[in-house]
Design a protein around this motif. Structure first.
Motif, PDB file in Angstrom:
ATOM      1  N   ARG A   1       0.849  -1.187   0.000  1.00  6.08           N
ATOM      2  CA  ARG A   1       0.000   0.000   0.000  1.00  6.08           C
ATOM      3  C   ARG A   1       0.881   1.233   0.000  1.00  6.08           C
ATOM      4  O   ARG A   1       2.019   1.203   0.488  1.00  6.08           O
ATOM      5  N   HIS A   2       0.355   2.334  -0.538  1.00  2.00           N
ATOM      6  CA  HIS A   2       1.133   3.564  -0.622  1.00  2.00           C
ATOM      7  C   HIS A   2       0.253   4.757  -0.284  1.00  2.00           C
ATOM      8  O   HIS A   2      -0.969   4.673  -0.231  1.00  2.00           O
TER       9      HIS A   2
ATOM     10  N   ILE B   1      -1.364   3.383   9.685  1.00  2.00           N
ATOM     11  CA  ILE B   1      -0.971   3.746   8.322  1.00  2.00           C
ATOM     12  C   ILE B   1      -1.576   2.772   7.317  1.00  2.00           C
ATOM     13  O   ILE B   1      -2.061   3.171   6.254  1.00  2.00           O
ATOM     14  N   TRP B   2      -1.560   1.487   7.656  1.00  4.47           N
ATOM     15  CA  TRP B   2      -2.101   0.462   6.758  1.00  4.47           C
ATOM     16  C   TRP B   2      -3.573   0.734   6.453  1.00  4.47           C
ATOM     17  O   TRP B   2      -4.024   0.628   5.314  1.00  4.47           O
ATOM     18  N   GLU B   3      -4.321   1.110   7.461  1.00  6.34           N
ATOM     19  CA  GLU B   3      -5.741   1.413   7.259  1.00  6.34           C
ATOM     20  C   GLU B   3      -5.919   2.736   6.517  1.00  6.34           C
ATOM     21  O   GLU B   3      -6.783   2.859   5.645  1.00  6.34           O
ATOM     22  N   ASP B   4      -5.095   3.732   6.847  1.00  8.83           N
ATOM     23  CA  ASP B   4      -5.188   5.019   6.153  1.00  8.83           C
ATOM     24  C   ASP B   4      -4.915   4.873   4.661  1.00  8.83           C
ATOM     25  O   ASP B   4      -5.480   5.607   3.832  1.00  8.83           O
TER      26      ASP B   4
ATOM     27  N   PRO C   1      -6.648   0.927  -0.269  1.00  4.31           N
ATOM     28  CA  PRO C   1      -6.959   1.360  -1.642  1.00  4.31           C
ATOM     29  C   PRO C   1      -8.385   1.850  -1.836  1.00  4.31           C
ATOM     30  O   PRO C   1      -8.649   2.656  -2.737  1.00  4.31           O
ATOM     31  N   THR C   2      -9.323   1.400  -1.012  1.00  7.11           N
ATOM     32  CA  THR C   2     -10.699   1.874  -1.148  1.00  7.11           C
ATOM     33  C   THR C   2     -10.820   3.357  -0.808  1.00  7.11           C
ATOM     34  O   THR C   2     -11.822   4.000  -1.136  1.00  7.11           O
ATOM     35  N   ASN C   3      -9.774   3.894  -0.139  1.00  9.08           N
ATOM     36  CA  ASN C   3      -9.790   5.311   0.210  1.00  9.08           C
ATOM     37  C   ASN C   3      -9.068   6.181  -0.819  1.00  9.08           C
ATOM     38  O   ASN C   3      -9.074   7.405  -0.697  1.00  9.08           O
ATOM     39  N   TYR C   4      -8.450   5.565  -1.820  1.00  8.71           N
ATOM     40  CA  TYR C   4      -7.713   6.351  -2.818  1.00  8.71           C
ATOM     41  C   TYR C   4      -8.675   7.217  -3.620  1.00  8.71           C
ATOM     42  O   TYR C   4      -9.786   6.790  -3.963  1.00  8.71           O
ATOM     43  N   THR C   5      -8.244   8.412  -3.941  1.00  7.64           N
ATOM     44  CA  THR C   5      -9.077   9.350  -4.697  1.00  7.64           C
ATOM     45  C   THR C   5      -8.396   9.818  -5.987  1.00  7.64           C
ATOM     46  O   THR C   5      -8.725  10.850  -6.529  1.00  7.64           O
TER      47      THR C   5
END
Length: 217
Positions: free
Chosen positions: A145-146, A203-206, A209-213
């Motif tokens: 994740r990034h 950080i992992w939850e932040d 990918p479902t939060n990517y915009t």
């Protein structure tokens, strides 16, 4: 006579280094199992040394036989770092800003094949640069994740089996390992490890990918 002795000595030296590497990894694992306090500091730059004995496959793959490479067959900060990483048996959680070193990538792939659960958090800008090893990890099936923030994901720490913390200034790049003045500490203090583990989970939850915009209007 000298021409005949030289290959034999190289073979004996390489075998000896392989045995020493296995003994080091075994000692690290036993120390963790026995509950002995782990406190170690590594300082870079690290002289380029042969680490093939540490990265050799187990069972069915290339054997850790004689290595004829011209690099010195001796311990180094990089070999110590690899030995700690390869002592993982269940999980490895990594936060790293830049990751381009092939030996460290090989270590993660080897752990992945050993069924160690690996999670990687990295910086979006640097993972896209030429030489980054992140794409290879993803193709192998390792979770990555990034960030998508304006600032950098600049952390550099690893949590092994949720018990051992490796942290410091070192980026996982050959430039940092071989040329930069860097430091790494390895500890198994539960209170400190738990704080870093909680931060990794956040950080992992932040970075889910479902939060990517990136692609929203």
């Amino acid at each position: 006579m000298r021409g005949g002795w030289a290959p034999a000595w190289r073979t004996l030296l390489a075998v000896g280094v392989g045995v020493a590497a296995e003994a080091l990894a075994g000692w690290l694992l036993r120390r963790r199992r026995e509950g002995s306090a782990l406190r170690e500091a590594l300082f870079f730059p690290s002289r380029a040394t042969c680490v093939e004995a540490l990265l050799a496959e187990e069972g069915g793959g290339p054997s850790p036989g004689p290595c004829d490479c011209p690099l010195p067959h001796q311990e180094s900060p990089l070999s110590r770092l690899l030995a700690h990483l390869l002592a993982a048996r269940r999980s490895l959680d990594l936060c790293v800003f830049a990751f381009s070193n092939p030996q460290l990538r090989r270590a993660l792939l080897l752990l992945h094949r050993r069924r160690v659960h690996i999670r990687v958090v990295t910086d979006a800008d640097y993972m896209a640069l030429r030489g980054s090893q992140i794409g290879i990890l993803r193709k192998a099936g390792i979770q990555v994740r990034h960030d998508q923030e304006t600032g950098y994901m600049h952390n550099k720490f690893v949590i092994i089996d949720k018990k051992v913390l490796i942290t410091g200034s070192l980026n996982w790049t050959t430039q940092a390992i071989q040329n930069n003045r860097e430091n790494v500490i390895i500890i198994d203090d539960k209170k400190i490890v738990d704080v870093f583990l909680a931060e990794f989970e956040k950080i992992w939850e932040d970075f889910d990918p479902t939060n990517y915009t990136f692609f929203t209007n």
